[in-house]
Design an enzyme around this catalytic site. Sequence first.
Site, PDB file in Angstrom:
ATOM      1  CG  ASN A   9      42.819  -8.314  -3.588  1.00 14.91           C
ATOM      2  OD1 ASN A   9      43.525  -7.874  -4.484  1.00 14.91           O
ATOM      3  ND2 ASN A   9      42.551  -7.619  -2.493  1.00 14.91           N
ATOM      4  CB  THR A  10      38.831 -13.887  -4.216  1.00 10.99           C
ATOM      5  OG1 THR A  10      39.928 -14.047  -3.321  1.00 10.99           O
ATOM      6  CG2 THR A  10      38.399 -15.251  -4.731  1.00 10.99           C
ATOM      7  CB  VAL A  12      33.417  -8.961  -9.631  1.00 17.08           C
ATOM      8  CG1 VAL A  12      32.404  -7.841  -9.789  1.00 17.08           C
ATOM      9  CG2 VAL A  12      34.764  -8.563 -10.199  1.00 17.08           C
ATOM     10  CG  ASP A  97      37.672  -3.747   0.913  1.00 16.56           C
ATOM     11  OD1 ASP A  97      38.543  -2.926   1.289  1.00 16.56           O
ATOM     12  OD2 ASP A  97      37.933  -4.960   0.746  1.00 16.56           O
ATOM     13  CB  THR A 169      48.666 -32.276   6.868  1.00 12.30           C
ATOM     14  OG1 THR A 169      49.516 -33.390   7.154  1.00 12.30           O
ATOM     15  CG2 THR A 169      49.507 -31.062   6.563  1.00 12.30           C
TER      16      THR A 169
HETATM   17  N1  LIG Z   1      31.848 -18.969  -4.432  1.00 13.33           N
HETATM   18  C1  LIG Z   1      33.022 -18.584  -3.926  1.00 13.33           C
HETATM   19  N2  LIG Z   1      34.021 -18.182  -4.753  1.00 13.33           N
HETATM   20  C2  LIG Z   1      35.212 -17.784  -4.256  1.00 13.33           C
HETATM   21  N3  LIG Z   1      35.494 -17.743  -2.945  1.00 13.33           N
HETATM   22  C3  LIG Z   1      34.542 -18.115  -2.079  1.00 13.33           C
HETATM   23  C4  LIG Z   1      33.257 -18.545  -2.520  1.00 13.33           C
HETATM   24  N4  LIG Z   1      32.519 -18.824  -1.431  1.00 13.33           N
HETATM   25  C5  LIG Z   1      33.288 -18.603  -0.372  1.00 13.33           C
HETATM   26  N5  LIG Z   1      34.524 -18.202  -0.738  1.00 13.33           N
HETATM   27  C6  LIG Z   1      35.608 -17.848   0.185  1.00 13.33           C
HETATM   28  O1  LIG Z   1      35.628 -16.441   0.225  1.00 13.33           O
HETATM   29  C7  LIG Z   1      36.965 -15.967   0.209  1.00 13.33           C
HETATM   30  C8  LIG Z   1      37.012 -14.672  -0.576  1.00 13.33           C
HETATM   31  O2  LIG Z   1      36.198 -13.772   0.102  1.00 13.33           O
HETATM   32  P1  LIG Z   1      35.515 -12.552  -0.628  1.00 13.33           P
HETATM   33  O3  LIG Z   1      35.010 -11.682   0.456  1.00 13.33           O
HETATM   34  O4  LIG Z   1      34.572 -12.993  -1.666  1.00 13.33           O
HETATM   35  O5  LIG Z   1      36.774 -11.999  -1.387  1.00 13.33           O
HETATM   36  P2  LIG Z   1      37.345 -10.660  -1.911  1.00 13.33           P
HETATM   37  O6  LIG Z   1      36.429  -9.527  -1.483  1.00 13.33           O
HETATM   38  O7  LIG Z   1      38.667 -10.597  -1.283  1.00 13.33           O
HETATM   39  O8  LIG Z   1      37.394 -10.841  -3.398  1.00 13.33           O
HETATM   40  C9  LIG Z   1      37.793 -17.047  -0.451  1.00 13.33           C
HETATM   41  O9  LIG Z   1      39.023 -17.109   0.208  1.00 13.33           O
HETATM   42  C10 LIG Z   1      36.984 -18.318  -0.220  1.00 13.33           C
HETATM   43  O10 LIG Z   1      37.503 -19.059   0.862  1.00 13.33           O
HETATM   44  C1  LIG Z   2      43.058  -5.238   2.915  1.00 14.08           C
HETATM   45  C2  LIG Z   2      42.517  -5.563   1.534  1.00 14.08           C
HETATM   46  C3  LIG Z   2      43.579  -6.281   0.732  1.00 14.08           C
HETATM   47  C4  LIG Z   2      41.280  -6.461   1.673  1.00 14.08           C
HETATM   48  O1  LIG Z   2      40.878  -6.860   0.390  1.00 14.08           O
HETATM   49  P1  LIG Z   2      39.931  -8.131   0.119  1.00 14.08           P
HETATM   50  O2  LIG Z   2      40.364  -9.230   1.008  1.00 14.08           O
HETATM   51  O3  LIG Z   2      38.525  -7.677   0.463  1.00 14.08           O
HETATM   52  O4  LIG Z   2      40.068  -8.448  -1.341  1.00 14.08           O
HETATM   53  C5  LIG Z   2      42.039  -4.257   0.815  1.00 14.08           C
HETATM   54  O5  LIG Z   2      41.179  -3.546   1.645  1.00 14.08           O
HETATM   55  C6  LIG Z   2      43.201  -3.385   0.409  1.00 14.08           C
HETATM   56  O6  LIG Z   2      43.842  -3.598  -0.600  1.00 14.08           O
HETATM   57  N1  LIG Z   2      43.492  -2.351   1.219  1.00 14.08           N
HETATM   58  C7  LIG Z   2      44.558  -1.398   0.967  1.00 14.08           C
HETATM   59  C8  LIG Z   2      45.536  -1.409   2.093  1.00 14.08           C
HETATM   60  C9  LIG Z   2      44.952  -0.928   3.410  1.00 14.08           C
HETATM   61  O7  LIG Z   2      43.723  -1.008   3.653  1.00 14.08           O
HETATM   62  O8  LIG Z   2      45.761  -0.458   4.229  1.00 14.08           O
HETATM   63  K   LIG Z   3      36.056  -7.438   1.071  1.00 16.70           K
END
Ligand SMILES: Nc1ncnc2c1ncn2[C@@H]1O[C@H](COP(=O)(O)OP(=O)(O)O)[C@@H](O)[C@H]1O
Ligand SMILES: CC(C)(COP(=O)(O)O)[C@@H](O)C(=O)NCCC(=O)O
Ligand SMILES: [K+]
EC number: 2.7.1.33
Length: 240
Positions: A9-10, A12, A97, A169
């Site tokens: 979600n954040t 690739v 994932d 805070t």
């Molecule tokens: N270079 C980076 N870019 C973005 N997020 C990062 C980075 N390094 C650490 N983070 C942290 O990782 C979190 C996202 O985790 P990640 O496993 O990459 O995300 P997702 O699989 O959800 O896309 C962010 O909330 C942030 O705090």
């Molecule tokens: C729970 C998650 C949002 C985690 O996503 P991530 O933080 O890795 O981007 C993802 O695995 C997802 O969308 N799951 C579908 C809902 C579920 O696992 O029940």
């Molecule tokens: K993940």
Amino acid sequence: MNLLIDQGNTRVKACLYDVDLRKLEAVSSIAALQAYLLAHNLPIDAIAIASVASVNESTQLITCLKRALPSARIYNVHYDAQILPSAYLEPSRLGVDRWLAMLAVKECRDAIVVDAGTAFTVDVLRAGQHLGGYILPGLALQRDALASQTAAVNFPKADVADLTIGRHTAACVGHGSLRALNALVSSVVDEFGGESTVATYLTGGDAATFMPHLKAEHRPLLVFEGLQLALSGYLTRGDQ
Ligand SMILES: Nc1ncnc2c1ncn2[C@@H]1O[C@H](COP(=O)(O)OP(=O)(O)O)[C@@H](O)[C@H]1O
Ligand SMILES: CC(C)(COP(=O)(O)O)[C@@H](O)C(=O)NCCC(=O)O
Ligand SMILES: [K+]
């Protein structure tokens, strides 16, 4: 050579696999992945994708890959009960994932898998089966939710390093989230037999922040380890 992609979600994330896994640190978006693939002429035969992003974003990713690597075969990895069954009411709705991270440690049969990403997930593997888990807002989401939904909880983004009582805070918010998520993991570990019985594995973008506070093995590439296992299954079986 295989290309493995974890579309969260954040951001690739991508790895190459030939004899082992190599993370592509330069890649964090579809555009960066495309630029990387066009700049390096890699002999990639197969691509495995784990996506929990929107339909729009996953379509964009596939379009980009077809353009950059027209001869590679693309596999959108999905849940398979034959490989690792889940007690989820609708297992097809389980984030792939999460399933892949558990697949990577399936051999140990009893495990807690924590992914500290955008969302913070805790999953329980018992006797090789996924029992279920928890999904909470991750560190950044918790901070952003407080900042946007309260009038007076405004603070600069701070590094969240410890669990001590906050005296400003940003520390109250950061340490609070870290302590709450940490306590959740400890309570799940306790419920399922404690540290001596159950192994805990930690992955995700915020894993390093949690590592000093959790008795867990840090496996930054857990989703990729699972992706490679799933892909080699598809390739061995000759799936399309
Ligand atoms: N270079 C980076 N870019 C973005 N997020 C990062 C980075 N390094 C650490 N983070 C942290 O990782 C979190 C996202 O985790 P990640 O496993 O990459 O995300 P997702 O699989 O959800 O896309 C962010 O909330 C942030 O705090
Ligand atoms: C729970 C998650 C949002 C985690 O996503 P991530 O933080 O890795 O981007 C993802 O695995 C997802 O969308 N799951 C579908 C809902 C579920 O696992 O029940
Ligand atoms: K993940």
